[in-house]
Motif scaffolding. Structure first.
Motif, PDB file in Angstrom:
ATOM      1  N   VAL A  52      14.787  -3.014 -52.415  1.00  0.00           N
ATOM      2  CA  VAL A  52      13.850  -1.934 -52.734  1.00  0.00           C
ATOM      3  C   VAL A  52      12.629  -2.013 -51.804  1.00  0.00           C
ATOM      4  O   VAL A  52      12.123  -0.990 -51.347  1.00  0.00           O
ATOM      5  N   CYS A  53      12.191  -3.220 -51.520  1.00  0.00           N
ATOM      6  CA  CYS A  53      10.961  -3.433 -50.752  1.00  0.00           C
ATOM      7  C   CYS A  53      10.906  -2.681 -49.419  1.00  0.00           C
ATOM      8  O   CYS A  53       9.914  -2.002 -49.144  1.00  0.00           O
TER       9      CYS A  53
ATOM     10  N   GLY B 211      10.878   1.245 -57.235  1.00  0.00           N
ATOM     11  CA  GLY B 211       9.997   1.535 -56.114  1.00  0.00           C
ATOM     12  C   GLY B 211       8.931   2.563 -56.455  1.00  0.00           C
ATOM     13  O   GLY B 211       9.056   3.328 -57.415  1.00  0.00           O
ATOM     14  N   ARG B 212       7.882   2.572 -55.656  1.00  0.00           N
ATOM     15  CA  ARG B 212       6.751   3.491 -55.839  1.00  0.00           C
ATOM     16  C   ARG B 212       6.951   4.777 -55.075  1.00  0.00           C
ATOM     17  O   ARG B 212       7.825   4.890 -54.230  1.00  0.00           O
TER      18      ARG B 212
ATOM     19  N   ILE C  16       7.964  -0.050 -48.062  1.00  0.00           N
ATOM     20  CA  ILE C  16       7.158  -0.422 -46.895  1.00  0.00           C
ATOM     21  C   ILE C  16       7.288   0.640 -45.806  1.00  0.00           C
ATOM     22  O   ILE C  16       6.291   1.085 -45.232  1.00  0.00           O
ATOM     23  N   VAL C  17       8.501   1.066 -45.542  1.00  0.00           N
ATOM     24  CA  VAL C  17       8.738   2.102 -44.530  1.00  0.00           C
ATOM     25  C   VAL C  17       8.058   3.408 -44.946  1.00  0.00           C
ATOM     26  O   VAL C  17       7.421   4.077 -44.124  1.00  0.00           O
ATOM     27  N   ALA C  18       8.159   3.772 -46.222  1.00  0.00           N
ATOM     28  CA  ALA C  18       7.545   5.020 -46.696  1.00  0.00           C
ATOM     29  C   ALA C  18       6.019   4.972 -46.554  1.00  0.00           C
ATOM     30  O   ALA C  18       5.399   5.948 -46.120  1.00  0.00           O
ATOM     31  N   PHE C  19       5.395   3.841 -46.907  1.00  0.00           N
ATOM     32  CA  PHE C  19       3.945   3.714 -46.707  1.00  0.00           C
ATOM     33  C   PHE C  19       3.618   3.749 -45.223  1.00  0.00           C
ATOM     34  O   PHE C  19       2.638   4.361 -44.810  1.00  0.00           O
TER      35      PHE C  19
END
Length: 180
Positions: free
Chosen positions: A52-53, A148-149, A57-60
């Motif tokens: 999930v991480c 995930g966020r 991270i990629v989206a942020f």
């Protein structure tokens, strides 16, 4: 756990810088004094080399320019070392172009000070903090380790906070504010 209105704790962590510099293996120190006077988005993920991480991270990272346009720096943090972060960036195709730094909270000092360390798992929960230029926490959310966020929602909340206005449910930048 620290919450809205609390002072974000002091920290000084080794980091893999964002952008092409991060792939060179030259680490940097990032502290609470780095980027003084700016808004900060500090988000935690449990561990490198997980599933999930990297999606978060990629989206942020893809929104780093939009956060920058709002005078906001983005710091990603986990309990892994800077060496593990670097190795992950070098070997995960989606992380090679990451534009945000990856901070190493290997002593778990920052995650403990914030109260986001999962005692059962020994890793940080998926915690997200928006911190104003004075170092005051203005938004905090924590997700279960398996969920995930939504970085777009964090950006929306930042827009609302920076507007200094009353913003209704689902408000987006450019929409009308509430008038009391």
């Amino acid at each position: 756990m620290l919450t809205v209105g609390d002072k974000f704790p002091e920290f000084d962590l080794a980091a893999v810088p964002g952008g092409p510099e991060g792939l060179k293996g030259d680490f940097v120190q990032i502290s609470d004094k780095t980027d003084a006077g700016k808004w900060k988005l500090v988000f935690f993920w449990p561990k490198d080399f997980t599933f999930v991480c990297p999606t978060e991270i990629v989206a942020f990272g893809k929104l780093a320019g939009e956060f920058k346009d709002r005078d906001t720096v983005v710091y990603g943090v986990s309990i892994d070392s800077e060496f593990v972060h670097l190795n992950w960036r070098l070997h995960h195709e989606d992380l090679k172009g990451l534009q945000i730094p990856m901070l190493a909270d290997i002593k778990r000092e920052l995650s403990t000070a914030l109260g986001v360390l999962s005692p059962a798992a020994g890793v940080a929960n998926r915690a997200t903090f928006l911190v104003d230029p004075e170092g005051i926490i203005r938004h905090v959310s924590v997700n279960d380790l398996s969920v995930g966020r939504n970085p777009q929602e964090v950006l929306r909340i930042l827009d609302a906070l920076q507007s200094d206005e009353l913003c209704p449910c689902n408000w987006k930048q450019g929409e009308a504010f509430l008038k009391p």
